[in-house]
Each structure stands twice: as structure tokens, then as C-alpha cells.
Enzyme design. Structure first.
Site, PDB file in Angstrom:
ATOM      1  N   HIS A 110     -13.776 -12.640  -3.968  1.00  0.00           N
ATOM      2  CA  HIS A 110     -14.734 -13.007  -5.012  1.00  0.00           C
ATOM      3  C   HIS A 110     -13.994 -13.390  -6.281  1.00  0.00           C
ATOM      4  CE1 HIS A 110     -18.622 -12.032  -3.220  1.00  0.00           C
ATOM      5  NE2 HIS A 110     -17.957 -11.104  -2.546  1.00  0.00           N
ATOM      6  N   THR A 163      -0.221  -9.212   2.379  1.00  0.00           N
ATOM      7  CA  THR A 163      -0.571 -10.088   1.261  1.00  0.00           C
ATOM      8  C   THR A 163       0.325 -11.323   1.183  1.00  0.00           C
ATOM      9  OG1 THR A 163       0.875  -8.855  -0.223  1.00  0.00           O
ATOM     10  CG2 THR A 163      -1.439  -8.150  -0.110  1.00  0.00           C
ATOM     11  N   LYS A 164       1.397 -11.354   2.006  1.00  0.00           N
ATOM     12  CA  LYS A 164       2.297 -12.519   1.992  1.00  0.00           C
ATOM     13  C   LYS A 164       2.784 -12.799   3.409  1.00  0.00           C
ATOM     14  CE  LYS A 164       6.163  -9.668   0.479  1.00  0.00           C
ATOM     15  NZ  LYS A 164       7.151  -9.446  -0.541  1.00  0.00           N
ATOM     16  N   ARG A 178       5.405  -4.551   3.932  1.00  0.00           N
ATOM     17  CA  ARG A 178       6.772  -5.067   3.809  1.00  0.00           C
ATOM     18  C   ARG A 178       7.430  -4.969   5.178  1.00  0.00           C
ATOM     19  NH1 ARG A 178      10.526  -1.216   3.880  1.00  0.00           N
ATOM     20  NH2 ARG A 178       9.902   0.936   3.501  1.00  0.00           N
ATOM     21  N   LYS A 181      11.160  -3.685  10.265  1.00  0.00           N
ATOM     22  CA  LYS A 181      12.080  -4.004  11.349  1.00  0.00           C
ATOM     23  C   LYS A 181      12.006  -5.499  11.653  1.00  0.00           C
ATOM     24  CE  LYS A 181      12.258   0.270  14.072  1.00  0.00           C
ATOM     25  NZ  LYS A 181      12.060   0.834  15.428  1.00  0.00           N
TER      26      LYS A 181
END
Length: 194
Positions: A110, A163-164, A178, A181
Site C-alpha cells: 500500500h 526483500t532482495k 540474508r 549458505k
């Protein structure tokens, strides 16, 4: 007797639904209480299994803006219970992807920039489409957010928030996720990342 009735009802539901879908190859197994808003925006490959109470929620219009959403699920994907797929543009899932329960994938959020208007009345915003390549495994309660591209043969740990982008042959965990491995092809083993 109940299993025969449930199988009959499942087959009947599939016969009615397949006429409405954007496309499908064959052998799509749909459990009970699956929600498909705008089924014409949803595309299934062959041999797809969909767990109970999963929701496919393409958004065609919101706050006066029109969208052209597409949810594309590849071949041999198994989707656990209570997964949700929400998009204004595109969510593209490769082949042989496994979903645990309660996985959430969205390509939008949103808008909130105009502080004089309620958030619910603002347009939707996106960082881009979501792509999950072949042979991935998405753990219980994981979330994949807009603009994320997950490479081939990746594992997203339980409750991770991605998120990436994630490079191929990686395992990600945490919030935000993150890399913990990566597979080393030279010595043919998974190596921890520090």
C-alpha cells in the site's frame, strides 16, 4: 464414502474452474477452500498441487488505478496450506518449486506517502515483479516481497522475509533474509557464509 464424494466434488470444481483460468496444462489438484479471484489472471503448468485455504489474489483495480496482473505457476509445483499470492503485475514461479504452509508472495504494497489520506485510499506501489526460478523450496511462513528474483535451486528458511534478490544455489534465512549458505561447485558442497 466421504472420500468418493470429496473426489467427485473436487473434480466438479476443477471442471467448472478450468474454463475460467487464464491457462493450464493438465493435472491441477485443488484442495478445499482455495480462493481464486479473477481466475483469468492465473496460469498453471502441469501437475500442480494446491493446499487448503490457499489464496490467489490478483488485483485488477484499486483506488481508481487499473492493473494487468498475472500469476504464473510452473510444472510440478506443490503449494502447501494457506499460501497467498497477491499481485498487480506478475508473480512467476518456475518448475518443481515446493511451498510449505503459510507462504506469502506479493509484488506490491500500500502507498503511504500522502499523510492527508488514509492508507487504504492510496494507490498500490511496487518495486517490480517477483520471479522464483526452478527447483526452489520456500519454508513455512516465509515471505517474498516485491521486486525479488530468487535464482534456481534456492532454499528460503522458515519465517524468512526476502526483500532482495537471491543468487542461484543459495540458502537464505532471517528478517530481512540474508545468505547463510551457498553451493560451491568446485568442491561440490554447501558452504556457510559469514
Amino acid at each position: 464414502m466421504n472420500s468418493i464424494i470429496n473426489r467427485f466434488l473436487s473434480n466438479l470444481k476443477w471442471l467448472l474452474l478450468r474454463r475460467q483460468l487464464g491457462s493450464y496444462k493438465s493435472k491441477v489438484y485443488i484442495s478445499s477452500k482455495v480462493t481464486m479471484k479473477y481466475p483469468e489472471c492465473i496460469h498453471f503448468g502441469c501437475n500442480v498441487g494446491i493446499g487448503k485455504m490457499t489464496c490467489f489474489l490478483p488485483v485488477k483495480q484499486y483506488a481508481g488505478v487499473r492493473y494487468n496482473p498475472q500469476i504464473i505457476i510452473g510444472d510440478n509445483c506443490m503449494i502447501g496450506i494457506r499460501n497467498s499470492f497477491a499481485c498487480i503485475d506478475r508473480i512467476q514461479i518456475g518448475n518443481n518449486v515446493l511451498f510449505a504452509g503459510y507462504v506469502h508472495i506479493t509484488d506490491h504494497s500500500h502507498g503511504y506517502e500522502d499523510v492527508t489520506r488514509p492508507i487504504a485510499l492510496q494507490t498500490l506501489i511496487s518495486k517490480g515483479i517477483v520471479v522464483i526460478e526452478d527447483d526452489c523450496w520456500l519454508g513455512f511462513g516465509s515471505e517474498i516481497l516485491s521486486g525479488v528474483h530468487i535464482g534456481k535451486h534456492c532454499i528460503v528458511a522458515a519465517r524468512a522475509v526476502v526483500t532482495k534478490d537471491v543468487p542461484a544455489y543459495s540458502i537464505v534465512a532471517g528478517n530481512p533474509a540474508r545468505i547463510v549458505k551457498q553451493y560451491n561447485f568446485e568442491n561440490q558442497q554447501w558452504e556457510k557464509k559469514i
